[in-house]
Design a protein around this motif. Structure first.
Motif, mmCIF file in Angstrom:
data_model
loop_
_atom_site.group_PDB
_atom_site.id
_atom_site.type_symbol
_atom_site.label_atom_id
_atom_site.label_comp_id
_atom_site.label_asym_id
_atom_site.label_seq_id
_atom_site.Cartn_x
_atom_site.Cartn_y
_atom_site.Cartn_z
ATOM 1 N N ASP A 153 0.842 -1.206 0.000
ATOM 2 C CA ASP A 153 0.000 0.000 0.000
ATOM 3 C C ASP A 153 0.871 1.247 0.000
ATOM 4 N N ILE A 154 0.535 2.174 -0.895
ATOM 5 C CA ILE A 154 1.288 3.435 -0.986
ATOM 6 C C ILE A 154 0.348 4.602 -0.719
ATOM 7 N N GLY A 159 3.135 8.946 -2.749
ATOM 8 C CA GLY A 159 3.591 7.741 -3.440
ATOM 9 C C GLY A 159 4.549 6.883 -2.642
ATOM 10 N N ILE A 160 4.791 7.184 -1.374
ATOM 11 C CA ILE A 160 5.687 6.398 -0.524
ATOM 12 C C ILE A 160 4.847 5.370 0.229
ATOM 13 N N SER A 165 3.983 3.599 9.419
ATOM 14 C CA SER A 165 3.848 5.038 9.653
ATOM 15 C C SER A 165 2.400 5.343 10.029
ATOM 16 N N VAL A 166 2.190 6.535 10.541
ATOM 17 C CA VAL A 166 0.833 6.946 10.916
ATOM 18 C C VAL A 166 0.082 7.319 9.643
ATOM 19 N N HIS A 177 -0.638 9.173 4.246
ATOM 20 C CA HIS A 177 0.067 9.521 5.480
ATOM 21 C C HIS A 177 -0.678 10.646 6.193
ATOM 22 N N LEU A 178 -0.601 10.639 7.495
ATOM 23 C CA LEU A 178 -1.272 11.679 8.270
ATOM 24 C C LEU A 178 -0.696 13.052 7.934
ATOM 25 N N HIS A 179 0.649 13.150 7.807
ATOM 26 C CA HIS A 179 1.263 14.437 7.501
ATOM 27 C C HIS A 179 0.935 14.896 6.085
#
Length: 196
Positions: A153-154, A159-160, A165-166, A177-179
């Motif tokens: 899953d990206i 695209g990371i 990670s959160v 990502h949350l950020h």
């Protein structure tokens, strides 16, 4: 007004008007001297409390033969909502009896009890609202089911890989990502800033 002019009623009205001199207007009512705090901005209430404390100190500094005690007791009885009990007690002479202050003490204690009960009601309503929101959240978790993240899953924004990670889920059920979701300049992967 208190020392030079001896205008005690004017000084009280000045305090009720938050330190502003106002002339009488046609059709307007005179300020109500009942010490009511309802529907007043917090800034005005704080200013009035400060002014009434200054006025109280002026009355306490007056000699008894000039009516200092009578004016002080009148002010305490008529404007009890603006005079905080914990501050007033420290200023009063130690030889004054409880009987002299009976009316002020009763009003202050009733107001304190009323505010305490009001806070309990607000707290109960907040707890009820919290329980309702928690129930809605649990129901939402049950309908949506768990989010399973694998190494493949990206993030749909950068695209990371999302694993380790959160992360969060967007409204259209994309995992990011949350950020990436919190940054205002985030843009979904594969989109461009303008026409090519």
């Amino acid at each position: 007004m208190v020392r030079d002019v001896k205008d005690y009623q004017g000084a009280e009205i000045f305090c009720l008007n938050s330190g502003v001199f106002r002339g009488p207007r046609r059709g307007s009512k005179a300020p109500v001297a009942d010490g009511s705090l309802s529907k007043e901005p917090a800034v005005d209430i704080d200013k009035k409390k400060t002014l009434f404390m200054v006025l109280l100190q002026e009355y306490l500094n007056m000699a008894q033969d000039q009516g200092g005690m009578a004016l002080t007791l009148y002010l305490l009885d008529s404007q009890s909502s603006y005079l905080d009990l914990s501050e007033v007690i420290d200023l009063l002479p130690s030889f004054w009896s409880v009987e002299l202050l009976q009316q002020y003490l009763l009003r202050s204690l009733r107001r304190s009890y009323h505010e305490f009960k009001e806070m309990q009601i607000v707290k109960g309503l907040s707890l009820g609202e919290n329980l309702r929101i928690c129930e809605e959240l649990f129901q939402l978790y049950e309908t949506q089911g768990p989010v399973v993240i694998t190494a493949d899953d990206i993030c749909h924004v950068c695209g990371i890989a999302v694993a380790d990670s959160v992360f969060m889920r967007t409204v259209d059920m994309k995992t990011i990502h949350l950020h990436c979701g919190s940054s205002s300049d985030s843009q979904p992967l594969g989109t461009t800033d303008g026409p090519e």
